[in-house]
Design a protein around this motif. Structure first.
Motif, short mmCIF file in Angstrom:
data_model
loop_
_atom_site.label_atom_id
_atom_site.label_comp_id
_atom_site.label_asym_id
_atom_site.label_seq_id
_atom_site.Cartn_x
_atom_site.Cartn_y
_atom_site.Cartn_z
N THR A 1 0.92 -1.07 0.16
CA THR A 1 -0.19 -0.09 -0.06
C THR A 1 0.82 1.25 0.08
OG1 THR A 1 -1.85 -1.16 1.16
CG2 THR A 1 -1.68 1.21 1.35
N ALA A 2 0.38 2.22 -0.83
CA ALA A 2 1.48 3.63 -0.84
C ALA A 2 0.41 4.58 -0.37
CB ALA A 2 1.75 3.86 -2.31
N VAL A 3 1.07 5.51 0.52
CA VAL A 3 0.21 6.58 0.99
C VAL A 3 1.05 7.78 0.82
CG1 VAL A 3 -1.26 5.24 2.77
CG2 VAL A 3 0.99 6.34 3.32
N HIS A 4 0.55 9.03 0.53
CA HIS A 4 1.09 10.08 0.31
C HIS A 4 0.31 11.16 1.03
CE1 HIS A 4 1.98 9.34 -4.28
NE2 HIS A 4 2.54 8.27 -3.59
N SER A 5 1.34 11.66 2.09
CA SER A 5 1.13 12.60 3.05
C SER A 5 1.61 14.09 2.84
CB SER A 5 1.73 12.12 4.49
OG SER A 5 1.44 12.95 5.37
N ALA B 1 1.18 11.72 8.65
CA ALA B 1 1.78 10.72 8.07
C ALA B 1 1.40 9.24 8.53
CB ALA B 1 3.18 10.87 7.54
N ALA B 2 1.66 9.52 9.59
CA ALA B 2 1.36 8.11 10.53
C ALA B 2 -0.14 7.99 10.59
CB ALA B 2 1.90 8.48 11.99
N TYR B 3 -0.84 8.81 10.69
CA TYR B 3 -2.38 8.55 10.47
C TYR B 3 -2.75 7.82 9.30
CZ TYR B 3 -7.35 9.91 9.73
OH TYR B 3 -8.47 9.87 9.31
N LEU B 4 -2.42 8.26 8.14
CA LEU B 4 -2.69 7.69 6.76
C LEU B 4 -2.06 6.36 6.96
CD1 LEU B 4 -1.92 10.49 4.31
CD2 LEU B 4 -4.12 9.53 5.00
N VAL B 5 -0.96 5.94 7.24
CA VAL B 5 -0.23 4.83 7.44
C VAL B 5 -1.35 3.88 8.00
CG1 VAL B 5 1.53 3.30 8.47
CG2 VAL B 5 2.07 5.20 7.32
N VAL C 1 8.86 11.60 10.59
CA VAL C 1 9.43 10.32 10.57
C VAL C 1 9.30 9.46 11.98
CG1 VAL C 1 11.54 9.23 9.97
CG2 VAL C 1 10.86 11.21 8.81
N ARG C 2 9.77 10.12 12.98
CA ARG C 2 9.73 9.38 14.31
C ARG C 2 8.22 8.85 14.65
NH1 ARG C 2 14.17 8.91 16.57
NH2 ARG C 2 15.94 10.80 16.46
N HIS C 3 7.22 9.56 14.22
CA HIS C 3 5.76 9.02 14.36
C HIS C 3 5.66 7.92 13.60
CE1 HIS C 3 4.47 11.93 17.33
NE2 HIS C 3 4.54 12.98 16.42
N VAL C 4 6.04 7.85 12.34
CA VAL C 4 5.89 6.85 11.18
C VAL C 4 6.76 5.42 11.74
CG1 VAL C 4 6.40 6.14 9.00
CG2 VAL C 4 5.29 8.34 9.47
N LEU C 5 7.56 5.83 12.40
CA LEU C 5 8.63 4.82 12.79
C LEU C 5 7.73 3.91 14.14
CD1 LEU C 5 12.17 6.25 13.05
CD2 LEU C 5 11.48 4.54 11.57
#
Length: 428
Positions: free
Chosen positions: A208-212, A232-236, A275-279
């Motif tokens: 799945t690709a997401v664009h934030s 970005a983390a929300y969309l993930v 980035v840290r939230h996505v990690l």
């Protein structure tokens, strides 16, 4: 977890295909590799590669292969977007689809056949390159299918799904076994009338690709602080609700710090927090920042926010956001070098940092029918679901997302590590 950039050439932007200079490309890729990144995403311009419905230019394909080879020489893997399509507010579609030859990009048989041939030919040319990751069908091609595009190619969700399956099959035909996928901008998750749906994003293709992009109303409504940094983390996490495979990876394929929505002085801090939230999200394949190099201000008519999105300047100097992104990549790689729990990795092994723990609490999303999600406007900035998720995340929680239809499915919840489900009106 992979760290990379969307490659925007420092000389001539994507118009560089008209005056392709491999030395310039190599210098750009040297500056990307110096950041310690591991992959790039590249963008052939559709009208230049296929200027006639039955003509794919061999020289253009050869130049793409040269670019991929140059990246591989620098240790950079490459994903190639096939149909460009749409980039930075400009549309790049061939003359044989417009004005006197106007045809629907998604349903006209001749157009669809030509698109498939192009994707197959590009994939075939790259199939034996060890640094070739796979194809993305195109860059946010879904924006052609409805508002706010000024001249949309209107289709229904079933037609969008058929088109995507045909394009992905064309990629697979050319390069079997590679990670082929497609990418939509976030109307797919926010607009209940949009024909490209969350189910398409989360079920078709290898991942799945997401664009934030926080200029979607997030920054305008909430500012450039905590909520924007969690977007970005929300969309993930939102995308995972529609996935049929609990282990399906998610690629944050585009994310950036657009000024003035993110003030330039905050770009580095925004980059680090995002980035840290996505990690902290399980199952993320990688983060690919938009973009590598700034757009040269000698080029006219771009929206203002597009000029300064690079991690590097046009002179290939590293900007503060680039320093942060490079440091995060180094930190993540260093954590992997020691192996899980601090153990010593064997030479040549694929040690990784310990993955983030499962998100045990899931917020229940009712967007209506699973396939078409007509009620997905609640997921948009300002929507009830968006705000409930952000309250939980900002309050120290780690909310996942589960569709209402699956909230009582014990096997689905267990596969995702979810032990508690919470209704939106019960969320703190």
């Amino acid at each position: 977890m992979r760290f990379g950039v969307n490659y925007t050439p420092s000389r001539g932007w994507f118009h560089h295909w008209l005056d392709f200079d491999l030395d310039d490309v190599r210098a750009d890729l040297d500056s990307v590799a110096a950041l310690g990144l591991d992959h790039i995403r590249v963008f052939p311009l559709w009208p230049l590669f296929q200027p006639n419905r039955t003509l794919i230019r061999p020289r253009a394909v050869e130049q793409l292969v040269q670019l991929v080879d140059a990246a591989g020489e620098r240790g950079l893997d490459v994903n190639v977007d096939g149909l460009q399509g749409h980039l930075s507010s400009f549309d790049f579609v061939p003359s044989w689809t417009t004005t006197w030859h106007r045809r629907n990009l998604f349903t006209d048989p001749g157009v669809v056949d030509a698109q498939a041939r192009l994707l197959t030919e590009l994939a075939t040319a790259l199939a034996d390159r060890p640094h070739f990751l796979g194809m993305t069908v195109g860059n946010e091609v879904n924006q052609f299918s409805g508002p706010p595009h000024p001249d949309p190619d209107r289709i229904r969700p079933g037609e969008a799904g058929s088109w995507l399956r045909r394009m992905l099959a064309a990629c697979e035909e050319g390069a079997p076994g590679k990670a082929h996928l497609h990418a939509s901008y976030d109307a797919a998750f926010h607009d209940g009338t949009h024909p490209f749906t969350p189910a398409h994003s989360a079920r078709l293709g290898a991942m799945t690709a997401v664009h934030s992009w926080v200029f979607n109303g997030t920054a305008q409504r909430y500012g450039a602080g905590d909520i924007a940094e969690r977007h970005a983390a929300y969309l993930v996490e939102l995308s995972k609700a529609w996935a049929e495979d609990a282990a399906r990876p998610v690629w944050l394929q585009e994310v950036g710090a657009p000024a003035p929505h993110v003030p330039p002085g905050r770009a580095a801090a925004f980059t680090e927090a995002t980035v840290r939230h996505v990690l902290d999200c399980p199952g993320v394949w990688g983060v690919t920042w938009w973009c590598s190099h700034d757009v040269d201000r000698a080029l006219a008519d771009f929206p203002e926010l597009e000029y300064g999105l690079g991690l590097l300047t046009n002179d290939r100097e590293v900007k503060p956001a680039g320093e942060v992104f490079a440091r995060l990549a180094r930190e993540h790689r260093s954590a992997g070098a020691s192996g899980p729990s601090g153990s010593t990795a064997l030479p040549g092994s694929a040690a990784l940092p310990e993955p983030p723990a499962p998100r045990r609490t899931a917020l229940v999303l009712d967007a209506g029918d699973v396939e078409d999600a007509p009620g997905r406007a609640v997921c948009a900035p300002g929507g009830a679901f968006f705000e409930a998720w952000m309250r939980g995340a900002s309050g120290g929680g780690r909310p996942a997302v589960v569709l209402a239809q699956r909230a009582g499915d014990a096997a689905h919840l267990a596969a995702r590590g979810i032990t508690e489900v919470v209704a939106v009106d019960e969320a703190a």
